[in-house]
Design an enzyme around this catalytic site. Structure first.
Site, short mmCIF file in Angstrom:
data_model
loop_
_atom_site.label_atom_id
_atom_site.label_comp_id
_atom_site.label_asym_id
_atom_site.label_seq_id
_atom_site.Cartn_x
_atom_site.Cartn_y
_atom_site.Cartn_z
N LYS A 80 3.07 -3.46 6.34
CA LYS A 80 2.97 -3.85 4.93
C LYS A 80 4.63 -3.54 4.47
O LYS A 80 5.05 -4.35 3.89
CB LYS A 80 2.19 -2.76 4.08
CG LYS A 80 0.68 -2.62 4.34
CD LYS A 80 0.27 -4.10 3.63
CE LYS A 80 -1.36 -4.17 3.44
NZ LYS A 80 -1.61 -5.50 2.88
N TYR A 114 -0.57 -0.06 10.05
CA TYR A 114 -0.67 -0.80 8.93
C TYR A 114 0.52 -0.48 7.76
O TYR A 114 0.70 -1.58 7.15
CB TYR A 114 -2.22 -0.23 8.09
CG TYR A 114 -2.33 -0.53 7.04
CD1 TYR A 114 -3.10 -1.88 6.86
CD2 TYR A 114 -2.09 -0.05 5.80
CE1 TYR A 114 -3.74 -2.23 5.41
CE2 TYR A 114 -2.74 -0.24 4.55
CZ TYR A 114 -3.55 -1.45 4.53
OH TYR A 114 -3.93 -2.11 3.35
N SER A 138 0.85 -1.34 0.03
CA SER A 138 -0.16 -0.14 0.15
C SER A 138 0.93 1.35 -0.15
O SER A 138 1.99 1.19 0.29
CB SER A 138 -0.70 -0.08 1.25
OG SER A 138 -1.47 1.23 1.47
#
Lengths: 323, 323
Positions: free
Chosen positions: B152, B148, B124
């Site tokens: 990632k 997050y 992402s």
């Protein structure tokens, strides 16, 4: 102030410990504990030693319960060993950092959030991978080409996120290749950078496995201790959420290193360097960074030597035994 | 060709599965398995479903034993949930990727090195953290400002290292914010980007929680499927060891999105967008990337829409139910 050095038995760990035992940490006296899998025979007065394997579950948790104010995390296996023993690399260089962070977070929560230790992690310029620009800037990306570099980059990211959440107050400092290392050669592929200075100054021959055109990035062990001490005292709000730093150092070629040695110690000493090309080491070294523009770290007050000649003189002052 | 989609029950996973079931993968028919914690009621013909929680030890190991040729790893919890549930974020978004890699490496070794699956990981643009340059270039560093994004970035680094060692053949594709998502709003802070287009086109009011000057980076679900299919067929030698890619997309402001909606669907539809400032969402969105120069991905043949109007038309063609 309670201070823990993980990897306190290693070369930099020992120098840091001697500095802290003698001078305290940024003006405050320290209650110092060293943790490592083994220690040199001469214990440092005023430093407690804990022997253990940080890769064993429970080790980090037990250490965290002592609620140190400052933790220096220098423990890892070197790049060469992490490359040949893939499992050991991850089990030593990554998972203990995760367990340490989780254990420190538990203590943070057990104190209702008041315990937020400073965590200084020694990362490495091995987080980078070529091809490189002429100078690596502070926003250049990590694309490690060794498992060691990957493990360091991952620990940095974990430490940043736990810090962002306020569980610890951490930062990662990407050390240049530390040179001149005292003592014996180690398993790192970079070991010759120290060897070609140290061995001749001690009257021994040294092998040079790469062409003298190789350029690399260096700082002395004395600078490494300075980086760690400065990082421990830094106001981390100044990092603005970017908690991994490229540090200052000296960019020079092997030929420039040899010229510096000639100026400091003369032709007879330089003659002890014996070129003996090693394609395996040349291949590894070809992937390493050569130069940096570490503007953030300099602005934050980190300092290193200005020349390789200065790095050699630091070795002579700090480590060369009178013959 | 045996293909596994982790996170196959999600929006992109389902679209990818329908594409693969209908058209195969780059010209080869597929034996398709989807894994997720839950699935929509309408099963996709030709796609086996395995229901399970990838965060449970043993799940990844069991899947790896089936030796899929291609594994699409789309499974994660979204940014908002990883931020509010710190433990769950790491246990779902990081550790299963490690266990998957280790399990695939075991299969690799059990076959004497002949089994080297292609692994396509959906990363992402949340791996980045501000402040940003006007356009983010391919060598811009990762400094995630959410858990997050940190998770990632760490998975990317693991996948790169396991790939460098030859245990898997992986790459990570950093998806733009996928828009217009069909169905209901999800927990992602970016959900409104889809909502302000989708809800008005379906005759409903939509809340706009940010100023219309906010600029962001988008691609359609159809492009997301295209990225995944292209990544699965890519000659990864062309990545030269840099196995995480910024993908193409459309950079536009919310005002430009609204203008595009006006051109496509008229004033009455646009009137259903109701500004309702939300400081919490504004703060999160302020930290997001706005524009990229994804030169490597474009040179490698990845393609996306050229305008936001095109993104809206893709939604109408692919997902808008006739009223």
């Amino acid at each position: 102030m309670k201070v823990l050095i993980l990897g306190g038995g290693g070369m930099v760990g020992q120098k840091l410990a001697r500095h802290l035992a003698a001078k305290g940490l940024n003006g405050t006296s320290v209650d110092l504990t060293l943790h490592d899998i083994a220690f040199p025979p001469d214990a440092i007065p005023g430093a407690a030693q804990k022997t253990g394997n940080l890769a064993e579950p429970g080790q980090m948790e037990a250490l965290a319960k002592d609620r140190y104010d400052v933790i220096f995390h220098l423990a890892s296996i070197v790049s060469g060993e992490a490359e040949t023993d893939f499992d050991k690399g991850w089990q030593v260089n990554m998972f203990p950092t995760w367990r340490l962070l989780e254990a420190l977070r538990s203590e943070h929560e057990a104190t209702g959030g008041s315990y937020v230790p400073r965590l200084v992690f020694t990362s490495s310029i091995a987080v980078f991978g070529g091809p490189y620009p002429d100078q690596i800037i502070d926003t250049f990306f990590c694309a490690p080409q060794t498992s060691y570099g990957a493990q360091k980059a991952i620990c940095e990211t974990m430490i940043s996120d736990f810090s962002r959440k306020g569980f610890v107050d951490g930062l990662s400092i990407r050390l240049p290749t530390i040179c001149v290392r005292p003592g014996k050669a180690n398993l790192a592929a970079s070991s010759f950078f120290s060897g070609i200075i140290r061995e001749p100054l001690n009257g021994k021959d040294a092998i040079l496995p790469v062409p003298d055109t190789v350029r690399h990035w260096h700082a002395s062990p004395r600078s490494a201790v300075g980086f760690l001490v400065h990082a421990a005292g830094l106001d981390t709000r100044r990092l603005e959420g970017r908690r991994a730093l490229n540090l200052p150092g000296v960019s020079c070629t092997v030929a420039e290193q040899i010229e510096a040695l000639r100026r400091v110690a003369g032709e007879d000493v330089v003659a002890r360097i014996k070129p003996q090309p090693d394609p395996a080491i040349q291949k590894i070294v070809a992937g390493w960074p050569r130069d940096f523009a570490p503007e953030r770290a300099i602005a934050l007050g980190f300092t290193a030597e200005q020349s390789f000649e200065e790095i050699i003189r630091v070795y002579i002052e700090d480590d060369l035994k009178p013959v």
